[in-house]
Write a protein that holds these residues in place. Sequence first.
Motif, PDB file in Angstrom:
ATOM      1  N   ILE A   3       0.861  -1.176   0.000  1.00 19.92           N
ATOM      2  CA  ILE A   3       0.000   0.000   0.000  1.00 19.92           C
ATOM      3  C   ILE A   3       0.891   1.217   0.000  1.00 19.92           C
ATOM      4  N   HIS A   5       1.237   5.496  -0.005  1.00 19.29           N
ATOM      5  CA  HIS A   5       0.752   6.862   0.077  1.00 19.29           C
ATOM      6  C   HIS A   5       1.842   7.677  -0.591  1.00 19.29           C
ATOM      7  N   ILE A  28      -1.211  -1.392  -4.677  1.00 18.43           N
ATOM      8  CA  ILE A  28      -2.565  -1.852  -4.401  1.00 18.43           C
ATOM      9  C   ILE A  28      -3.490  -0.664  -4.117  1.00 18.43           C
ATOM     10  N   ASP A  29      -3.007   0.274  -3.324  1.00 18.62           N
ATOM     11  CA  ASP A  29      -3.817   1.402  -2.852  1.00 18.62           C
ATOM     12  C   ASP A  29      -2.952   2.648  -2.929  1.00 18.62           C
ATOM     13  N   ASN A  31      -3.044   6.958  -2.523  1.00 22.15           N
ATOM     14  CA  ASN A  31      -3.706   8.216  -2.204  1.00 22.15           C
ATOM     15  C   ASN A  31      -2.738   9.312  -2.618  1.00 22.15           C
ATOM     16  N   LEU A  53      -3.729  -2.804  -8.572  1.00 16.44           N
ATOM     17  CA  LEU A  53      -4.390  -1.620  -8.023  1.00 16.44           C
ATOM     18  C   LEU A  53      -5.862  -1.911  -7.762  1.00 16.44           C
ATOM     19  N   GLU A  54      -6.278  -1.688  -6.507  1.00 14.72           N
ATOM     20  CA  GLU A  54      -7.658  -1.913  -6.106  1.00 14.72           C
ATOM     21  C   GLU A  54      -8.345  -0.630  -5.665  1.00 14.72           C
ATOM     22  N   LYS A  55      -7.554   0.309  -5.122  1.00 14.09           N
ATOM     23  CA  LYS A  55      -8.126   1.554  -4.602  1.00 14.09           C
ATOM     24  C   LYS A  55      -7.193   2.713  -4.924  1.00 14.09           C
ATOM     25  N   PHE A  56      -7.794   3.870  -5.147  1.00 13.78           N
ATOM     26  CA  PHE A  56      -7.005   5.083  -5.342  1.00 13.78           C
ATOM     27  C   PHE A  56      -7.876   6.288  -5.037  1.00 13.78           C
ATOM     28  N   ASN A  57      -7.224   7.397  -4.768  1.00  7.04           N
ATOM     29  CA  ASN A  57      -7.900   8.667  -4.582  1.00  7.04           C
ATOM     30  C   ASN A  57      -7.015   9.736  -5.191  1.00  7.04           C
ATOM     31  N   LYS A  87     -13.998   9.358  -6.723  1.00  8.40           N
ATOM     32  CA  LYS A  87     -12.532   9.355  -6.774  1.00  8.40           C
ATOM     33  C   LYS A  87     -11.931  10.729  -7.039  1.00  8.40           C
TER      34      LYS A  87
END
Length: 188
Positions: A3, A5, A28-29, A31, A53-57, A87
């Motif tokens: 993960i 950041h 994977i994630d 931000n 990649l499963e999540k992003f912002n 998103k």
Amino acid sequence: PGIYHIKFEFTKNITDFSALFLSVDRMIDVNITGFNDSKPTNMANFFYECNNLEKFNLGNLDTSECTDYSGFFKNDRKFTSLDLKEKGFKVNENVSVELDEMFSGMSNLETLDFSPFQNATVTKMEQMFRYCQKLSGKLFINFNAEAVESMSYAFSSAESLTEIVFGPDFKTSDKLSSYGLWLIETAM
């Protein structure tokens, strides 16, 4: 995989974000922060082939001046659901955008909300949903496509879609080529 950041510093006035995370398989994630003054105009292939990649912002990244989203999520196979408004996508209806291959190859994507693009003026949308075999239900499209010259393979192999609704703002040109628009193919 891990993960991440990611904080970018010194990004003032950067406009080309193309292929920023191209083929970053271990992500994977993500931000994304630190883009306080940047307004990208090119985000083509931004998450291209980020296979885990499963999540992003997008955080505070202002995408309202972006003109190229081609291949943005191409071949990202982990997503099953995607809500672009949630998103942080912002689309200026006065800016023409390219969306070709934006979701192409997202073979596990089942639901999609791309409402930030509903009033956009689109110039390219070839292979936009190609190989989105699990994208199902109703897809609502309501952008201005008068400048689009080709929608070739736009929905090719998106065989789980039960309904595509073209809204009242969806306008096309007489020059539009739609070769292979609905073609069902064997997956990649």
